[in-house]
Design an enzyme around this catalytic site. Structure first.
Site, mmCIF file in Angstrom:
data_model
loop_
_atom_site.group_PDB
_atom_site.id
_atom_site.type_symbol
_atom_site.label_atom_id
_atom_site.label_comp_id
_atom_site.label_asym_id
_atom_site.label_seq_id
_atom_site.Cartn_x
_atom_site.Cartn_y
_atom_site.Cartn_z
ATOM 1 N N THR A 22 35.735 34.309 39.611
ATOM 2 C CA THR A 22 36.241 33.057 40.575
ATOM 3 C C THR A 22 35.407 33.151 41.740
ATOM 4 O O THR A 22 35.122 34.229 42.241
ATOM 5 C CB THR A 22 37.615 32.939 40.522
ATOM 6 N N ASP A 23 35.326 32.061 42.368
ATOM 7 C CA ASP A 23 34.513 31.750 43.660
ATOM 8 C C ASP A 23 35.819 32.468 44.759
ATOM 9 O O ASP A 23 35.392 32.868 45.691
ATOM 10 C CB ASP A 23 34.261 30.407 43.989
ATOM 11 N N GLU A 24 37.079 32.550 44.270
ATOM 12 C CA GLU A 24 38.137 33.198 45.244
ATOM 13 C C GLU A 24 37.769 34.499 45.629
ATOM 14 O O GLU A 24 38.363 35.066 46.523
ATOM 15 C CB GLU A 24 39.423 32.907 44.697
ATOM 16 N N TYR A 32 45.997 37.394 43.544
ATOM 17 C CA TYR A 32 45.087 36.947 42.477
ATOM 18 C C TYR A 32 43.568 37.194 42.522
ATOM 19 O O TYR A 32 42.930 38.024 41.729
ATOM 20 C CB TYR A 32 45.361 35.617 42.254
ATOM 21 N N LYS A 81 40.838 40.104 40.661
ATOM 22 C CA LYS A 81 39.611 39.609 39.953
ATOM 23 C C LYS A 81 38.719 40.294 40.782
ATOM 24 O O LYS A 81 37.556 40.846 40.033
ATOM 25 C CB LYS A 81 39.431 37.935 40.108
ATOM 26 N N TYR A 119 50.154 20.829 49.736
ATOM 27 C CA TYR A 119 50.211 22.085 50.638
ATOM 28 C C TYR A 119 49.651 21.581 52.090
ATOM 29 O O TYR A 119 48.628 21.223 52.404
ATOM 30 C CB TYR A 119 49.328 23.502 50.189
ATOM 31 N N ARG A 158 37.573 21.915 48.394
ATOM 32 C CA ARG A 158 36.941 22.833 47.308
ATOM 33 C C ARG A 158 36.076 22.046 46.682
ATOM 34 O O ARG A 158 35.743 20.760 46.837
ATOM 35 C CB ARG A 158 38.513 22.637 46.120
#
Length: 334
Positions: free
Chosen positions: A126-128, A151, A155, A208, A215
């Protein structure tokens, strides 16, 4: 005939990949190993069960005996590893499942891949893992890792285990890092399917903070095409960013979605922001464009319309969101 093991193929992106692979690779057999946890549904790929090249096995990637038995059944030339816990809110409330599946499960697969001399191992990440960007710039594959949620940290840990297996043991491994993904069959704890379900029911849609988090959105079929391209053409040892062409803040995304559904923007309901909420993600995908010949094809407007139509036809509540962790709203990965 070539055989691939696909972990987590009953999930959102994994089930799209199975369809893409069977359509594009007439010489491939696929084994779908999935534990069928809350976000994985066998119905996502039920129609594939009539194809003799497809086999479903229910099992946990952390169970070495299960993984060993699957890889021993006729041999596998590649492992495509989707199986993961993915929801940031859940990881904030309780990280244990993320450490078990995303870290321990990945190491179990890597060990088995080495024992069975698997020719390609692809981790879907993931890009996260990059952390958060400011208002400008894009992450490249050489950007440092700076995960900000449990999370994302799990990853990143999985990626480092894959890197170690490649460096130490020579495992031919590839990593893809995808941007925010949407489309049919996504479990409705994520922003877009949750918003569609709430809008169809005329219920408030949680957002939020101020909703200014940005994104980079990509349709699930574009994402799975990129993963297939990386598996077939990617260079072992390399990482490939896979991102969409549409960058938008969360409030604007919801407003666009509600206009498309002819629902009032007043359904958008601000809620307290998530702890450690990353401001912006954006990916530089030049490597995937140049080396894989991959580019996203589905623009956000068309993809959203098709996604709304799918949920309207199949029931927006086809998978009920589990109760949110204590103190967190049932909102978004985004």
């Amino acid at each position: 005939m070539t055989q691939w093991l696909v972990t987590g193929g009953a999930g959102f992106i994994g089930s799209s990949f199975l369809r893409q692979a069977l359509a594009a690779q007439p010489d491939v057999r696929l084994i779908n190993l999935d534990a069928l946890t809350y976000a994985g549904r066998r119905d996502h790929c039920r129609e594939l069960e009539s194809d003799p090249r497809y086999r479903f096995v229910q099992g946990d990637i952390c169970d070495r005996a299960v993984v060993e038995a699957v890889l021993a059944s006729g041999g596998c030339q590649a492992i495509v590893h989707f199986a993961a816990e993915t929801h940031v809110d859940r990881s904030i409330a309780d990280a244990d499942a993320f450490l078990r599946t995303n870290v321990q499960g990945t190491q179990t697969l890597l060990d088995a891949a080495r024992r069975h001399r698997v020719e390609r191992f692809l981790l879907v990440s993931t890009d996260e893992v990059y952390g958060s960007l400011g208002a400008a710039g894009r992450f490249t594959e050489d950007s440092p890792l700076a995960p900000n949620s449990p999370y994302a940290a799990s990853k990143a840990a999985a990626e480092l285990l894959v890197r170690a297996a490649a460096h130490t043991h020579g495992l031919p491994a590839i990593i893809t890092r995808g941007s925010n993904t949407y489309g049919p069959r996504q479990f409705p704890e994520k922003l877009i399917p949750l918003a569609i379900a709430r809008a169809l029911a005329g219920e408030p849609i949680p957002l939020y903070g101020r909703g200014d988090n940005v994104r980079n959105w990509m349709h699930v079929d574009d994402h799975s095409r990129g993963i297939l391209a990386a598996l077939r053409q990617g260079e072992p040892g390399k990482i490939y960013n896979l991102g969409g062409d549409d960058e938008v803040d969360n409030r604007s995304l919801l407003e666009r979605l509600l206009r498309l559904m002819d629902r009032p923007a007043s359904l958008i309901t601000p809620v307290p922001d998530r702890p450690g909420h990353d401001f912006r993600y954006a990916l530089d995908c030049a490597r995937a464009h140049t080396e894989l010949g991959w580019r996203p094809r589905i623009r956000l407007e068309a993809g959203l319309a098709a996604t709304v139509a799918w949920y309207a036809a199949h029931g927006a509540g086809n998978a009920e969101p589990a109760r949110p962790p204590a103190g967190l709203t049932p909102a978004i990965r985004a």
